[in-house]
Write a protein that holds these residues in place. Structure first.
Motif: not given
Length: 162
Positions: A87-89, A106-108, A113-114, A141-145
């Motif tokens: 889940h990136l958002s 890394l999610v801008c 951009m990912i 399994h990490v997403a940093l925004f």
């Protein structure tokens, strides 16, 4: 320049042969259909894609494939171990090939951009969480925004952070 929702491509192979897919499906009593093959190929080609993005890509080749088929097939492909989701958002999950090495995202927030980074970059944080709280973080399994370098430099907007 990155278009919203695009992924920076890693330097590893994102392919699954038709024979491998057919064999996996047959082992579960299923058959290889053109839709299943197209959907898996779309995920592999896109790198990181929501079901809606997969649907758009598949419709360019086979206009009759509906969004329900996309969701069902993505679930099946995940059960088969060919794709994974994260889940990136707040919206739909994002799928990527399961054979990829683990990575953090890394999610801008500006351009969408990912990018991917080695999860070992987060090892010190995971080790501290384990030591202090007994928490075993899944650093693959990490997403940093945040704001990417291009947007932070004003290339994609005003560069201001909220």
């Amino acid at each position: 320049m990155w278009v919203a929702g695009h992924t920076r491509r890693p330097h590893y192979d994102r392919t699954v042969s038709e024979a491998t897919l057919a064999e996996l499906l047959r082992s579960r009593g299923l058959r290889l259909t053109p839709q299943r093959q197209l959907i898996l190929q779309a995920v592999l080609d896109l790198g990181h894609a929501t079901p809606e993005q997969v649907h758009h890509a598949v419709r360019e080749v086979a206009a009759g494939v509906n969004i329900t088929t996309i969701y069902r097939t993505l679930e099946l492909l995940e059960k088969l171990g060919l794709v994974k989701h994260t889940h990136l958002s707040h919206g739909s999950p994002t799928y990527h090939a399961a054979n990829e090495h683990q990575h953090a995202h890394l999610v801008c927030r500006e351009c969408g951009m990912i990018d991917e980074v080695e999860p070992e970059l987060l090892r010190p944080v995971a080790d501290r969480l384990a030591a202090e709280r007994g928490f075993q973080a899944d650093i693959g399994h990490v997403a940093l925004f945040g704001i990417c370098g291009d947007c932070g430099n004003g290339e994609h907007g005003n560069g201001e952070q909220a």
